[in-house]
Design a protein around this motif. Structure first.
Motif, PDB file in Angstrom:
ATOM      1  N   ARG A  66      -9.384   3.662   5.872  1.00 28.21           N
ATOM      2  CA  ARG A  66      -8.827   2.243   5.665  1.00 28.21           C
ATOM      3  C   ARG A  66      -8.702   2.302   7.257  1.00 28.21           C
ATOM      4  O   ARG A  66      -9.139   1.862   7.831  1.00 28.21           O
ATOM      5  N   LEU A  90       1.942  -2.671   2.296  1.00 33.36           N
ATOM      6  CA  LEU A  90       2.461  -1.322   1.951  1.00 33.36           C
ATOM      7  C   LEU A  90       2.568  -0.993   0.785  1.00 33.36           C
ATOM      8  O   LEU A  90       2.689   0.269   0.188  1.00 33.36           O
ATOM      9  N   LYS A  93       1.640   1.923  -1.116  1.00 31.05           N
ATOM     10  CA  LYS A  93       0.673   2.874   0.038  1.00 31.05           C
ATOM     11  C   LYS A  93       1.363   4.184   0.329  1.00 31.05           C
ATOM     12  O   LYS A  93       1.143   4.749   1.076  1.00 31.05           O
ATOM     13  N   TYR A 139       0.154  -1.442   7.878  1.00 29.14           N
ATOM     14  CA  TYR A 139      -0.992  -0.261   7.055  1.00 29.14           C
ATOM     15  C   TYR A 139      -1.217   0.103   7.604  1.00 29.14           C
ATOM     16  O   TYR A 139      -1.300   0.218   8.860  1.00 29.14           O
ATOM     17  N   SER A 141      -3.321   2.206   8.725  1.00 29.90           N
ATOM     18  CA  SER A 141      -5.179   2.065   8.572  1.00 29.90           C
ATOM     19  C   SER A 141      -4.914   3.050   9.740  1.00 29.90           C
ATOM     20  O   SER A 141      -4.983   3.554  10.826  1.00 29.90           O
TER      21      SER A 141
END
Ligand code: ADP
Ligand code: MG
Length: 243
Positions: A66, A90, A93, A139, A141
């Protein structure tokens, strides 16, 4: 090396932006790629993010990972509030409760808690960019790509924004590739600073940052020394005076 760029070439028409570029990027660290405007920094990030494809060569180490991409401009959704701009990334996720906790955490770390109901047009340029940084970290990632997100701000605001970034980075470290043409930004953020010339973009020299991220300020003597070395490498020594 976590991310391996190998023999990468890319042309736009007759302009060769990369000619057999090879470079390794370290995991869990901030690599600053410092180079003049037009040398190919944005193109390289777009290749890393697979927004662009190379003519030849490979990039390894990013498959299935990600990625957060922080652009020069905030790229917020203008019709959503600050909090909904973060919720947007979000969605799907994680569960609702975890998402709300993450939202609160990142609004708090960027001092945006009291502006969570504001729309982007109600926020200053610096606040919008802070929200974009909060969103990039919220996020979940593993890799963060940053394309000169501190540009266009005066120095105190830029340093404030960089402090917000450092707070987030300390809370959730991730492999970061940060491109900039600004020596000071590279100094305060880069664990490694790779100096590029070009086009075609070539890494000319790699500098390790002598100061830990929390000790980096522009008055730190070690950074002043490194700043001089970067200017000499960028501009060449013994330049004639301007007048
Ligand atoms: P930087 O981000 O370092 O300023 P860029 O990666 O944006 O540089 O651009 C590198 C060179 O490639 C520039 O000369 C730019 O004009 C050119 N370029 C970038 N994208 C395109 C494109 N899609 N088509 C044609 N030329 C491009
Ligand atoms: Mg660019």
């Amino acid at each position: 090396m976590a991310i391996r760029i190998d023999s990468l070439s890319k042309c736009f028409g007759t302009l060769q932006v990369f000619d057999n570029l090879s470079l390794g990027l370290e995991e869990g660290r901030i690599t600053a790629l410092l180079g003049p405007s037009g040398c190919g920094k944005t193109t390289l990030l777009n290749l890393l993010a697979r927004i662009l494809l190379p003519d030849s060569g490979t990039i390894e180490g990013l498959e299935g990972r990600r990625i957060s991409y922080l652009f020069q401009e905030p790229r917020l959704l203008p019709w959503e509030t600050a909090e909904d701009n973060i919720r947007f990334v979000l969605d799907g996720k994680m569960g609702r409760e975890e998402g709300e906790a993450r939202l609160d955490k990142f609004l708090g770390l960027t001092d945006l808690e009291e502006f969570r109901g504001f729309y982007p047009y109600q926020m200053s340029g610096g606040m919008r960019q802070r929200l974009a940084i909060a969103r990039a970290f919220a996020y979940p990632s593993e890799v963060l790509l940053m394309d000169e997100p501190f540009q266009g701000l005066d120095l105190p605001r830029k340093l404030d924004l960089i402090s917000s970034f450092v707070r987030l980075w300390a809370a959730e470290r991730r492999t970061t590739i940060f491109v900039t043409h600004d020596v000071q930004e590279a100094l305060v953020l880069g664990d490694e600073i790779v100096l590029f010339s070009g086009p075609p973009a070539k890494p000319r020299e790699v500098f390790g940052n002598p100061a830990g991220i929390s000790e980096r300020n522009l008055e730190n003597p070690e950074l002043i020394e490194l700043e001089k070395r970067l200017y000499v490498s960028l501009l060449g020594s013994g330049r004639a005076p301007l007048t």
